[in-house]
Design a protein around this motif. Structure first.
Motif, PDB file in Angstrom:
ATOM      1  N   LEU A  59       0.812  -1.215   0.000  1.00  0.00           N
ATOM      2  CA  LEU A  59       0.000   0.000   0.000  1.00  0.00           C
ATOM      3  C   LEU A  59       0.843   1.262   0.000  1.00  0.00           C
ATOM      4  N   GLU A  60       1.993   1.215   0.662  1.00  0.00           N
ATOM      5  CA  GLU A  60       2.863   2.386   0.781  1.00  0.00           C
ATOM      6  C   GLU A  60       4.304   1.982   0.464  1.00  0.00           C
ATOM      7  N   GLY A  61       4.582   1.820  -0.822  1.00  0.00           N
ATOM      8  CA  GLY A  61       5.863   1.309  -1.267  1.00  0.00           C
ATOM      9  C   GLY A  61       7.059   2.170  -0.927  1.00  0.00           C
ATOM     10  N   TRP A  62       6.814   3.422  -0.605  1.00  0.00           N
ATOM     11  CA  TRP A  62       7.920   4.336  -0.304  1.00  0.00           C
ATOM     12  C   TRP A  62       8.513   4.116   1.081  1.00  0.00           C
ATOM     13  N   LYS A  63       8.054   3.097   1.789  1.00  0.00           N
ATOM     14  CA  LYS A  63       8.544   2.847   3.145  1.00  0.00           C
ATOM     15  C   LYS A  63       9.639   1.774   3.197  1.00  0.00           C
ATOM     16  N   ASN A  64      10.153   1.394   2.065  1.00  0.00           N
ATOM     17  CA  ASN A  64      11.265   0.447   1.991  1.00  0.00           C
ATOM     18  C   ASN A  64      12.529   1.109   2.550  1.00  0.00           C
ATOM     19  N   GLY A  65      13.072   0.545   3.621  1.00  0.00           N
ATOM     20  CA  GLY A  65      14.221   1.156   4.281  1.00  0.00           C
ATOM     21  C   GLY A  65      15.487   1.165   3.465  1.00  0.00           C
ATOM     22  N   LEU A  66      15.622   0.227   2.549  1.00  0.00           N
ATOM     23  CA  LEU A  66      16.817   0.181   1.706  1.00  0.00           C
ATOM     24  C   LEU A  66      16.816   1.313   0.690  1.00  0.00           C
ATOM     25  N   ASP A  67      15.646   1.618   0.143  1.00  0.00           N
ATOM     26  CA  ASP A  67      15.551   2.663  -0.876  1.00  0.00           C
ATOM     27  C   ASP A  67      15.990   4.029  -0.358  1.00  0.00           C
ATOM     28  N   TYR A  68      15.665   4.318   0.882  1.00  0.00           N
ATOM     29  CA  TYR A  68      15.954   5.645   1.450  1.00  0.00           C
ATOM     30  C   TYR A  68      17.315   5.719   2.124  1.00  0.00           C
ATOM     31  N   LEU A  69      17.954   4.578   2.341  1.00  0.00           N
ATOM     32  CA  LEU A  69      19.157   4.553   3.170  1.00  0.00           C
ATOM     33  C   LEU A  69      20.311   5.356   2.590  1.00  0.00           C
ATOM     34  N   LYS A  70      20.652   5.159   1.339  1.00  0.00           N
ATOM     35  CA  LYS A  70      21.799   5.866   0.761  1.00  0.00           C
ATOM     36  C   LYS A  70      21.600   7.385   0.745  1.00  0.00           C
ATOM     37  N   PRO A  71      20.455   7.885   0.286  1.00  0.00           N
ATOM     38  CA  PRO A  71      20.249   9.341   0.356  1.00  0.00           C
ATOM     39  C   PRO A  71      20.365   9.877   1.780  1.00  0.00           C
ATOM     40  N   CYS A  72      19.871   9.099   2.734  1.00  0.00           N
ATOM     41  CA  CYS A  72      19.900   9.510   4.133  1.00  0.00           C
ATOM     42  C   CYS A  72      21.338   9.577   4.646  1.00  0.00           C
ATOM     43  N   LEU A  73      22.116   8.551   4.356  1.00  0.00           N
ATOM     44  CA  LEU A  73      23.523   8.537   4.769  1.00  0.00           C
ATOM     45  C   LEU A  73      24.288   9.686   4.142  1.00  0.00           C
ATOM     46  N   ASN A  74      23.996   9.957   2.886  1.00  0.00           N
ATOM     47  CA  ASN A  74      24.711  11.014   2.172  1.00  0.00           C
ATOM     48  C   ASN A  74      24.327  12.399   2.681  1.00  0.00           C
ATOM     49  N   SER A  75      23.076  12.557   3.072  1.00  0.00           N
ATOM     50  CA  SER A  75      22.598  13.855   3.559  1.00  0.00           C
ATOM     51  C   SER A  75      23.237  14.241   4.886  1.00  0.00           C
ATOM     52  N   HIS A  76      23.491  13.254   5.731  1.00  0.00           N
ATOM     53  CA  HIS A  76      23.951  13.543   7.093  1.00  0.00           C
ATOM     54  C   HIS A  76      25.446  13.313   7.308  1.00  0.00           C
ATOM     55  N   LYS A  77      26.168  12.907   6.267  1.00  0.00           N
ATOM     56  CA  LYS A  77      27.592  12.633   6.436  1.00  0.00           C
ATOM     57  C   LYS A  77      28.357  13.894   6.843  1.00  0.00           C
ATOM     58  N   PRO A  78      29.473  13.740   7.570  1.00  0.00           N
ATOM     59  CA  PRO A  78      30.065  12.491   8.026  1.00  0.00           C
ATOM     60  C   PRO A  78      29.383  11.974   9.300  1.00  0.00           C
ATOM     61  N   LEU A  79      29.199  10.687   9.351  1.00  0.00           N
ATOM     62  CA  LEU A  79      28.550  10.030  10.484  1.00  0.00           C
ATOM     63  C   LEU A  79      29.569   9.218  11.268  1.00  0.00           C
ATOM     64  N   ASP A  80      29.518   9.349  12.592  1.00  0.00           N
ATOM     65  CA  ASP A  80      30.391   8.551  13.460  1.00  0.00           C
ATOM     66  C   ASP A  80      29.702   7.274  13.917  1.00  0.00           C
ATOM     67  N   TRP A  81      28.370   7.341  14.032  1.00  0.00           N
ATOM     68  CA  TRP A  81      27.569   6.202  14.471  1.00  0.00           C
ATOM     69  C   TRP A  81      26.308   6.111  13.621  1.00  0.00           C
ATOM     70  N   VAL A  82      25.896   4.873  13.320  1.00  0.00           N
ATOM     71  CA  VAL A  82      24.551   4.626  12.811  1.00  0.00           C
ATOM     72  C   VAL A  82      23.921   3.589  13.740  1.00  0.00           C
ATOM     73  N   VAL A  83      22.811   3.981  14.360  1.00  0.00           N
ATOM     74  CA  VAL A  83      22.054   3.075  15.226  1.00  0.00           C
ATOM     75  C   VAL A  83      20.805   2.679  14.452  1.00  0.00           C
ATOM     76  N   MET A  84      20.625   1.394  14.200  1.00  0.00           N
ATOM     77  CA  MET A  84      19.530   0.953  13.345  1.00  0.00           C
ATOM     78  C   MET A  84      18.609  -0.019  14.072  1.00  0.00           C
ATOM     79  N   MET A  85      17.309   0.297  14.062  1.00  0.00           N
ATOM     80  CA  MET A  85      16.299  -0.593  14.633  1.00  0.00           C
ATOM     81  C   MET A  85      15.148  -0.731  13.644  1.00  0.00           C
ATOM     82  N   LEU A  86      15.189  -1.782  12.856  1.00  0.00           N
ATOM     83  CA  LEU A  86      14.152  -2.088  11.879  1.00  0.00           C
ATOM     84  C   LEU A  86      13.831  -3.579  11.930  1.00  0.00           C
TER      85      LEU A  86
END
Length: 224
Positions: A59-86
């Motif tokens: 119903l809501e295909g835009w909620k795939n965590g893999l699809d958004y991950l790279k843009p998200c990592l790139n937007s917030h870099k540099p990152l020292d930690w990534v805490v993931m709960m999915l």
């Protein structure tokens, strides 16, 4: 200042099971984490209701965590930690996914974090993989019973060993959220304010201990 990005679903967003709204920042575990870690850390909250690991919601295909991950990592870099709960939303009946399959989805995200950050920011952040809280016993009476059947309870109980195995294989840090936080009785899915607090405390302790150990090791290298 160290930057910590928290990547997750509605429990990272701060969904309030009593009214369907959002907890205030001071109650959300990411907001509490910021307070506990202090001014030497910047905590970035990246939670989205319904987010999966790698599955396309019908119903809501835009909620795939893999699809958004790279843009998200790139937007917030540099990152020292990534805490993931999915993984909680992967338990939906429509996906027919076992705990092992869901953990495999999480492993794809971990691998993506490691390879993408190595390329885009020149180093790999420390990764803390959280196995999600267990589904509560009254899920069949939950407002979300249309999406989750009772098998989700049993499958969620298998999260801890499956996620720990992935963390060990991919050499990232691990925390079993079921040991520190339980789903609310309101919907058997989302966390109470007390659970947000205890989760934040556990994550903060993990991050502080690991960073302190790393700092001590660096100092030891310079001793003569």
């Amino acid at each position: 200042m160290k930057t910590v990005m928290c990547y997750g679903d509605s429990n990272t967003f701060g969904y309030d099971p009593t009214n369907g709204m959002r907890y205030p920042r001071a109650i959300r575990w990411t907001g509490v984490l910021q307070k506990l870690l202090g001014e030497n850390y910047l905590v970035i909250s990246e939670g989205c209701n319904g987010r999966t690991t790698i599955y396309d919601d019908p119903l809501e295909g835009w909620k795939n965590g893999l699809d958004y991950l790279k843009p998200c990592l790139n937007s917030h870099k540099p990152l020292d930690w990534v805490v993931m709960m999915l993984g909680s939303n992967d338990l939906k009946t429509c996906f027919h996914a076992s705990a092992e399959a869901i953990a495999k989805g999480a492993s794809i995200l971990v691998d993506t974090i490691q390879t993408f950050t190595a390329e885009k920011q020149g180093f790999v952040p420390k990764i803390l993989l959280l196995s999600p809280p267990e589904i509560g016993p009254a899920i069949s009476e939950s407002p979300f019973r249309f999406a989750f059947d009772e098998s989700a309870i049993t499958r969620s109980k298998a999260f801890a060993p499956a996620f720990q195995k992935i963390a060990e294989a991919q050499k990232c840090y691990y925390l079993n959220v079921a040991n520190v936080a339980t789903a609310s009785t309101w919907d058997s899915l989302h966390l109470t304010p007390e659970a947000h607090q205890s989760l934040a405390e556990a994550v903060a302790q993990k991050i502080r201990c690991i960073d302190a150990k790393e700092s001590d090791e660096e100092e030891g290298k310079h001793e003569y």
